[in-house]
Design a protein around this motif. Structure first.
Motif, short mmCIF file in Angstrom:
data_model
loop_
_atom_site.label_atom_id
_atom_site.label_comp_id
_atom_site.label_asym_id
_atom_site.label_seq_id
_atom_site.Cartn_x
_atom_site.Cartn_y
_atom_site.Cartn_z
N LEU A 294 62.55 133.73 59.99
CA LEU A 294 63.60 133.24 60.88
C LEU A 294 63.05 132.41 62.05
CD1 LEU A 294 66.61 133.12 61.59
CD2 LEU A 294 66.33 135.31 62.80
N PRO A 295 61.97 132.85 62.75
CA PRO A 295 61.45 132.03 63.85
C PRO A 295 60.99 130.65 63.39
CG PRO A 295 60.54 134.25 63.95
CD PRO A 295 61.25 134.14 62.64
N GLN A 296 60.49 130.54 62.16
CA GLN A 296 60.06 129.23 61.66
C GLN A 296 61.25 128.32 61.40
OE1 GLN A 296 57.86 131.40 58.75
NE2 GLN A 296 55.92 130.40 59.27
N PHE A 297 62.34 128.87 60.86
CA PHE A 297 63.56 128.08 60.69
C PHE A 297 64.08 127.61 62.04
CE2 PHE A 297 64.16 130.00 56.37
CZ PHE A 297 64.42 128.83 55.67
N VAL A 298 64.11 128.51 63.03
CA VAL A 298 64.63 128.17 64.36
C VAL A 298 63.80 127.06 65.00
CG1 VAL A 298 64.98 129.01 66.72
CG2 VAL A 298 65.68 130.43 64.79
N LEU A 299 62.46 127.23 65.00
CA LEU A 299 61.59 126.25 65.66
C LEU A 299 61.62 124.90 64.94
CD1 LEU A 299 59.57 125.51 67.84
CD2 LEU A 299 57.75 126.50 66.42
N ALA A 300 61.57 124.93 63.62
CA ALA A 300 61.57 123.67 62.85
C ALA A 300 62.85 122.88 63.11
CB ALA A 300 61.42 123.96 61.36
N LEU A 301 64.00 123.55 63.06
CA LEU A 301 65.26 122.84 63.26
C LEU A 301 65.46 122.42 64.71
CD1 LEU A 301 67.53 122.23 61.07
CD2 LEU A 301 65.69 123.73 60.33
N PHE A 302 64.90 123.17 65.66
CA PHE A 302 64.97 122.77 67.07
C PHE A 302 64.16 121.48 67.27
CE2 PHE A 302 63.21 123.05 71.46
CZ PHE A 302 64.40 122.94 72.15
N LEU A 303 62.95 121.43 66.70
CA LEU A 303 62.13 120.22 66.80
C LEU A 303 62.79 119.03 66.11
CD1 LEU A 303 58.60 121.78 66.12
CD2 LEU A 303 59.40 120.81 68.29
N LEU A 304 63.46 119.30 64.99
CA LEU A 304 64.19 118.26 64.27
C LEU A 304 65.27 117.66 65.17
CD1 LEU A 304 64.74 116.80 61.51
CD2 LEU A 304 66.36 118.65 61.03
N GLY A 305 65.98 118.52 65.90
CA GLY A 305 67.01 118.05 66.82
C GLY A 305 66.44 117.21 67.95
N LEU A 306 65.32 117.65 68.52
CA LEU A 306 64.66 116.89 69.60
C LEU A 306 64.26 115.50 69.10
CD1 LEU A 306 62.29 119.54 71.24
CD2 LEU A 306 64.40 118.64 72.20
N GLY A 307 63.63 115.46 67.92
CA GLY A 307 63.20 114.18 67.36
C GLY A 307 64.36 113.23 67.13
N TRP A 308 65.46 113.77 66.63
CA TRP A 308 66.66 112.95 66.41
C TRP A 308 67.15 112.37 67.73
CZ3 TRP A 308 71.50 113.34 68.54
CH2 TRP A 308 72.48 112.50 68.01
N ASN A 309 67.20 113.18 68.79
CA ASN A 309 67.72 112.71 70.07
C ASN A 309 66.92 111.53 70.59
OD1 ASN A 309 67.57 112.79 73.24
ND2 ASN A 309 69.53 113.70 72.68
N PHE A 310 65.60 111.64 70.58
CA PHE A 310 64.75 110.57 71.10
C PHE A 310 64.94 109.29 70.28
CE2 PHE A 310 61.52 112.33 74.21
CZ PHE A 310 62.24 113.48 74.47
N LEU A 311 65.00 109.44 68.95
CA LEU A 311 65.14 108.27 68.09
C LEU A 311 66.53 107.65 68.18
CD1 LEU A 311 63.15 109.49 64.97
CD2 LEU A 311 62.70 107.36 66.22
N PHE A 312 67.55 108.49 68.18
CA PHE A 312 68.92 107.97 68.13
C PHE A 312 69.34 107.37 69.47
CE2 PHE A 312 73.58 108.33 67.38
CZ PHE A 312 73.62 107.60 66.21
N THR A 313 68.98 108.02 70.58
CA THR A 313 69.30 107.46 71.89
C THR A 313 68.55 106.14 72.09
OG1 THR A 313 69.54 109.70 72.77
CG2 THR A 313 69.41 107.93 74.37
N GLY A 314 67.29 106.12 71.69
CA GLY A 314 66.49 104.89 71.79
C GLY A 314 67.06 103.78 70.94
N SER A 315 67.47 104.10 69.71
CA SER A 315 68.00 103.06 68.81
C SER A 315 69.32 102.51 69.34
CB SER A 315 68.18 103.62 67.40
OG SER A 315 69.22 104.58 67.34
N THR A 316 70.14 103.36 69.97
CA THR A 316 71.41 102.89 70.55
C THR A 316 71.13 101.91 71.69
OG1 THR A 316 72.50 104.98 69.98
CG2 THR A 316 73.55 103.62 71.66
N THR A 317 70.18 102.25 72.55
CA THR A 317 69.80 101.37 73.67
C THR A 317 69.25 100.05 73.15
OG1 THR A 317 69.27 103.31 75.01
CG2 THR A 317 68.39 101.21 75.75
#
Length: 392
Positions: A294-317
């Motif tokens: 369970l901790p590996q699922f939580v951490l992996a998906l949390f990092l996935l969300g962070l990566g998406w935010n940086f890429l998607f906000t940057g791409s919109t700008t």
């Protein structure tokens, strides 16, 4: 932040509540009704197919009637599709559920434009932060979505019927918020007014190419792993509440950085922040490959969300540098089409890969789109460095 931006942030949160709840339950409801196991994520895929098919319609409605009317139309469709999905679950009709999610895609295509509308409600110097802060409204979806799915799944005898009905209420609440937002008036078109460049010319610009690639591929990787997570966790013996917890932390990772991503982009530049997003995606895959606790699922998906935010906000700008106000509807529709088209492929691949190849190979396959995103950013960085020398 002004009152309009605050209300739009609430609409973004309610939009993500719809998205997260759909992702949390559609694969599981689909699995319980699908004729074959590999069809389980077809209701998830239907949502993005509907979004891809709706991008042109949404662009025309935005151009003709403006942001507010188009957004309210999207919310009306959200209400209709939630009720149709509820009836499909009650009648145990798999293909009706798929149809309901395709219809819901029209709402998704509208909601994807909230981030661009945010820039129009802010002063010029606040545009990057406005986009970032409105995206941060997704934190509402991060908290409400998984809990809504978890607490309403047994409300009726039919599993998840209550969740679909609750999404109808969410749509009505969003309509109320949208009613009070004052968007800039649609300028009246006069004879001789320029309609801007053809879409083909807009799409040839490096800013558009990289923005579209980063937006589509970051969403593709996120969708590939996120849509498969409830199924993978069920196979590993975890409860639905465990899967809801993982999705909650994933969506927190997606939107919590919105409070500072805009500031980071202004300070360090768009491409460096997007590069950090690529690194975070790689970290997500690395964690996921270490095991299925369970901790590996939580951490992996949390990092996935962070990566998406940086890429998607940057791409919109970055994308907003590629068009003029007269061209924005076409440019935004094109970006969103690429996003939805990529999500169609990854939604189908997600269910097929996780049910046939397993969680490990699904993550290994995700390395390809991450690598392509990194290559696009590197190409743009090299092009920007050589531009002054070329012009000289």
């Amino acid at each position: 932040m002004n009152a309009n931006l605050i209300l739009l942030t609430l609409c973004q949160g309610l939009f993500l509540t719809n998205n997260v709840t759909f992702i949390a339950i559609n694969g599981l409801v689909g699995l319980s009704m699908a004729p074959m196991g590999w069809m389980a994520t077809l209701p998830v895929m239907g949502y993005v197919v509907g979004g891809a098919l709706s991008t042109g319609l949404v662009a025309k409605s935005q151009s003709r009637w403006g942001r507010k009317v188009s957004f309210q139309l999207g919310l009306g469709v959200a209400l209709l599709s939630a009720l149709l999905a509820a009836y499909a679950a009650w009648s145990h009709n798999f293909w009706l559920l798929v149809a309901a999610t395709v219809i819901a895609g029209y709402y998704s295509a509208n909601g994807q434009l909230y981030r661009f509308a945010a820039a129009e409600l802010a002063a010029d110097g606040f545009r990057e932060k406005a986009v970032s802060l409105v995206l941060a409204g997704g934190l509402i979806g991060a908290i409400v979505g998984p809990n809504l799915a978890s607490r309403t799944r047994t409300l009726y005898e039919v599993p998840f019927l209550g969740a679909y009905l609750a999404l109808g209420i969410v749509a009505v609440l969003a309509m109320g918020c949208m009613a009070f937002i004052r968007f800039p008036a649609v300028p009246a078109k006069k004879p001789g007014d320029s309609a801007g460049r053809p879409l083909s010319e807009i799409m040839r610009q490096p800013e558009f190419i990289v923005a579209a690639a980063a937006a589509a591929l970051s969403y593709g990787v996120m969708n590939l792993l996120m849509a498969a997570t409830p199924l993978a966790m069920q196979v590993c013996g975890f409860s639905f509440d465990d899967a809801a917890l993982v999705l909650e932390w994933h969506v927190i990772g997606m939107f919590a950085p919105g409070f500072f991503t805009g500031h980071l982009i202004k300070k360090f530049g768009t491409l460096p922040i997007m590069g950090v997003g690529v690194v975070l995606n790689l970290a997500c895959i690395a964690v996921a490959l270490t095991g299925v606790a369970l901790p590996q699922f939580v951490l992996a998906l949390f990092l996935l969300g962070l990566g998406w935010n940086f890429l998607f906000t940057g791409s919109t700008t970055l994308a907003m540098q590629a068009w003029t106000p007269a061209e924005k509807d076409r440019g935004q529709a094109a970006i969103n089409f690429f996003v939805f088209a990529t999500m169609v492929v990854t939604s189908f691949a997600s269910g097929a890969l996780v049910t046939t190849q397993g969680w490990v190979w699904l993550n290994i396959g995700s390395l390809l789109p991450v690598a392509l995103t990194g290559a696009a950013l590197l190409w743009m960085a090299v092009k920007q460095k050589s531009a002054p020398a070329t012009s000289a």
